[in-house]
Design an enzyme around this catalytic site. Structure first.
Site, PDB file in Angstrom:
ATOM      1  N   LYS A  93       0.866  -1.183   0.000  1.00  0.00           N
ATOM      2  CA  LYS A  93       0.000   0.000   0.000  1.00  0.00           C
ATOM      3  C   LYS A  93       0.894   1.221   0.000  1.00  0.00           C
ATOM      4  CE  LYS A  93      -4.453   0.922   0.167  1.00  0.00           C
ATOM      5  NZ  LYS A  93      -5.513   0.088  -0.433  1.00  0.00           N
TER       6      LYS A  93
HETATM    7  P1  NAD Z   1     -13.601   7.630  -3.193  1.00  0.00           P
HETATM    8  O1  NAD Z   1     -12.575   8.633  -2.857  1.00  0.00           O
HETATM    9  O2  NAD Z   1     -14.022   7.433  -4.609  1.00  0.00           O
HETATM   10  O3  NAD Z   1     -14.949   7.887  -2.347  1.00  0.00           O
HETATM   11  C1  NAD Z   1     -14.948   7.998  -0.960  1.00  0.00           C
HETATM   12  C2  NAD Z   1     -16.343   8.428  -0.507  1.00  0.00           C
HETATM   13  O4  NAD Z   1     -16.352   8.471   0.941  1.00  0.00           O
HETATM   14  C3  NAD Z   1     -16.771   9.803  -0.983  1.00  0.00           C
HETATM   15  O5  NAD Z   1     -18.167   9.815  -1.247  1.00  0.00           O
HETATM   16  C4  NAD Z   1     -16.463  10.687   0.227  1.00  0.00           C
HETATM   17  O6  NAD Z   1     -17.243  11.877   0.280  1.00  0.00           O
HETATM   18  C5  NAD Z   1     -16.848   9.741   1.337  1.00  0.00           C
HETATM   19  N1  NAD Z   1     -16.266  10.122   2.637  1.00  0.00           N
HETATM   20  C6  NAD Z   1     -15.039  10.641   2.869  1.00  0.00           C
HETATM   21  N2  NAD Z   1     -14.921  10.911   4.188  1.00  0.00           N
HETATM   22  C7  NAD Z   1     -16.081  10.540   4.765  1.00  0.00           C
HETATM   23  C8  NAD Z   1     -16.569  10.581   6.083  1.00  0.00           C
HETATM   24  N3  NAD Z   1     -15.825  11.071   7.092  1.00  0.00           N
HETATM   25  N4  NAD Z   1     -17.817  10.119   6.337  1.00  0.00           N
HETATM   26  C9  NAD Z   1     -18.572   9.634   5.330  1.00  0.00           C
HETATM   27  N5  NAD Z   1     -18.175   9.583   4.051  1.00  0.00           N
HETATM   28  C10 NAD Z   1     -16.934  10.022   3.779  1.00  0.00           C
HETATM   29  O7  NAD Z   1     -13.044   6.246  -2.569  1.00  0.00           O
HETATM   30  P2  NAD Z   1     -13.407   4.768  -3.020  1.00  0.00           P
HETATM   31  O8  NAD Z   1     -12.449   4.340  -4.070  1.00  0.00           O
HETATM   32  O9  NAD Z   1     -14.879   4.668  -3.238  1.00  0.00           O
HETATM   33  O10 NAD Z   1     -12.987   3.965  -1.692  1.00  0.00           O
HETATM   34  C11 NAD Z   1     -13.875   3.855  -0.583  1.00  0.00           C
HETATM   35  C12 NAD Z   1     -13.347   2.788   0.374  1.00  0.00           C
HETATM   36  O11 NAD Z   1     -13.235   1.540  -0.322  1.00  0.00           O
HETATM   37  C13 NAD Z   1     -11.941   3.049   0.939  1.00  0.00           C
HETATM   38  O12 NAD Z   1     -11.907   2.525   2.254  1.00  0.00           O
HETATM   39  C14 NAD Z   1     -11.040   2.252   0.026  1.00  0.00           C
HETATM   40  O13 NAD Z   1      -9.830   1.899   0.656  1.00  0.00           O
HETATM   41  C15 NAD Z   1     -11.920   1.041  -0.208  1.00  0.00           C
HETATM   42  N6  NAD Z   1     -11.578   0.297  -1.427  1.00  0.00           N
HETATM   43  C16 NAD Z   1     -11.624   0.886  -2.663  1.00  0.00           C
HETATM   44  C17 NAD Z   1     -11.340   0.142  -3.800  1.00  0.00           C
HETATM   45  C18 NAD Z   1     -11.441   0.730  -5.176  1.00  0.00           C
HETATM   46  O14 NAD Z   1     -11.275  -0.044  -6.145  1.00  0.00           O
HETATM   47  N7  NAD Z   1     -11.744   1.992  -5.328  1.00  0.00           N
HETATM   48  C19 NAD Z   1     -10.964  -1.203  -3.669  1.00  0.00           C
HETATM   49  C20 NAD Z   1     -10.934  -1.789  -2.394  1.00  0.00           C
HETATM   50  C21 NAD Z   1     -11.237  -1.025  -1.279  1.00  0.00           C
END
Ligand code: NAD
Length: 411
Positions: free
Chosen positions: A102
């Site tokens: 990571k």
């Molecule tokens: P992103 O940046 O596209 O979206 C994040 C979302 O969370 C946004 O809507 C943001 O406004 C919201 N957010 C941020 N802070 C917040 C808070 N304090 N309270 C509530 N909402 C909040 O990110 P993503 O790619 O959708 O990733 C989301 C989660 O999924 C993360 O934990 C990431 O590690 C995990 N993840 C993502 C992927 C991927 O392929 N994108 C894969 C595995 C895991």
């Protein structure tokens, strides 16, 4: 609680079940390499700003290190270390030939212009380009990073090492990316939610779903589950969210977010609610899909959903996990549930190496097959050993990594 302590506790439960020796535990818990670099850039104003970047390469006994890059102001070494180890167990649960890594930069991307973000990303590559590559370590997007940034990474890496699209995944489709990579994590979360509902004997149409986070993962999860006739009763972003018992119009939400830089504020198709209210909502499935550590010992008793699906990484702290276990709330763990993203990243890497491109249908079919197999293995192990789905998933993942370590030889 520190993120690494939380993951350590989950690891220990699985290691106890697997009867792993102390020496093997120490080996599996220690990162192979941890790097911290400075990233000085010139701002558009001409001012100098220095950011701090991290890459933790946790384990490569099953294949090259693999894991996302996060741009968020709270990124620190402990968080990156914890998320790197999660990647090791995650790639092993879905049995793809990778290890875990990571990275991240402590920066709020919303405060930088596109050109400044490009400079941060290229300078970060300058600092670590000899530590990653197609056979070594392959970054991908995570919170705060985008497909465009992955294109900059590939381009900057190529300046040192030549054309190597497989050095990073999650690139734009028209720049060596994969059709369906964008939706893959959310699609995986959605399809595993349906499998879990079926296994629990619950009917799918009308299931009331609440989703925290409406970014990449949350929005694709919402779309997939709406298409499966579930009711998306609440969604939120960092500033709060919206609730509608009869189901929010997901199309309208997507249109609204797209027109407002991804934000939900100002949506008129539901009643406003806070993030705390969403987590405590009366619904059938709660899907945290934003930050880690949102369900803690302090708020676990307020949760009313009988099923929690961890779309985000590490959203449930161990204290909360114990409360959920005692209350009979089923928790589907992150290392299984959100593995669709890294699985699709593997497809992208395979194609980049073959200079060939699959169509969207094949991507979806292969994704569903791999995640479905991992779910069944985890479910069966949880049933036969009478452990939680989380402990079972860690047993599958940690067990595979331990076996590869022994097979590869340590001397
Ligand atoms: P992103 O940046 O596209 O979206 C994040 C979302 O969370 C946004 O809507 C943001 O406004 C919201 N957010 C941020 N802070 C917040 C808070 N304090 N309270 C509530 N909402 C909040 O990110 P993503 O790619 O959708 O990733 C989301 C989660 O999924 C993360 O934990 C990431 O590690 C995990 N993840 C993502 C992927 C991927 O392929 N994108 C894969 C595995 C895991």
């Amino acid at each position: 609680m520190r993120a690494s302590d939380a993951i350590r506790q989950y690891f220990d439960s699985a290691a106890d079940q697997l009867d792993l020796s102390e020496s093997m535990r120490r080996l599996l818990l220690t990162a192979k390499r941890e790097v911290q670099v400075q990233i000085p850039i010139e701002r558009d104003s001409g001012e100098l700003t220095t950011f701090i970047g991290y890459r933790v390469q946790h384990n490569d006994s099953r294949g090259p290190f693999k894991g996302g890059l996060r741009y968020h102001p709270h990124v620190d070494l402990d968080e990156v270390r914890a998320l790197a180890s999660l990647m090791t167990w995650k790639t092993a649960v879905v049995d793809i030939p990778y290890g875990g890594a990571k990275g991240g930069v402590a920066v709020d991307p919303a405060t930088l212009s596109t050109r400044e973000l490009e400079r941060v990303t290229r300078r970060f590559v300058d600092a670590i380009h000899d530590l990653f590559g197609p056979d070594v370590d392959i970054p991908a997007p995570d919170m705060g990073t985008t497909a465009d940034m992955m294109a900059w990474i590939m381009n900057q890496y190529g300046k040192y090492h030549g054309f190597a699209p497989a050095c990073v995944t999650g690139k734009p489709v028209e720049y060596h990316g994969l059709p369906g990579r964008d939706e893959a994590t959310g699609r995986g979360v959605g399809s595993l939610t349906l499998k879990l509902l079926s296994r629990l004997g619950r009917k799918i149409p009308g299931t009331r779903i609440a989703i925290q986070g409406f970014g990449n993962v949350g929005s694709h999860t919402a779309r997939f589950l709406r298409d499966a006739e579930c009711r998306i009763v609440a969604v939120s972003d960092f500033a709060g969210g919206f609730h509608r018992e009869s189901g929010l119009d997901v199309h309208d939400l997507l249109r609204h977010a797209q027109a407002n830089a991804g934000r939900l504020a100002g949506f008129t198709g539901g009643d406003p609610l806070t993030n705390a209210e969403l987590l405590a909502l009366d619904c059938d499935v709660l899907i945290p899909a934003a930050l880690g550590g949102v369900l803690t010992g302090a708020n676990a008793t307020t949760v009313r959903a009988p099923i929690i699906v961890e779309a985000a990484n590490a959203p449930v702290e161990p204290e909360a996990d114990q409360v959920f276990d005692a209350r009979g709330i089923v928790v589907a763990p992150d290392i299984l549930v959100n593995a669709g993203g890294v699985t699709a990243s593997w497809f992208e890497w395979v194609q980049n190496r073959q200079h060939y491109q699959w169509g969207l249908n094949r991507v979806r079919q292969e994704l569903d097959r791999i995640l479905g197999t991992a779910f069944e293995e985890t479910w069966q192990l949880a049933s036969s050993r009478k452990v939680s789905l989380r402990t079972a998933a860690y047993m599958v993942g940690v067990g595979r990594v331990a076996r590869a370590t022994v097979l590869g030889g340590i001397a």
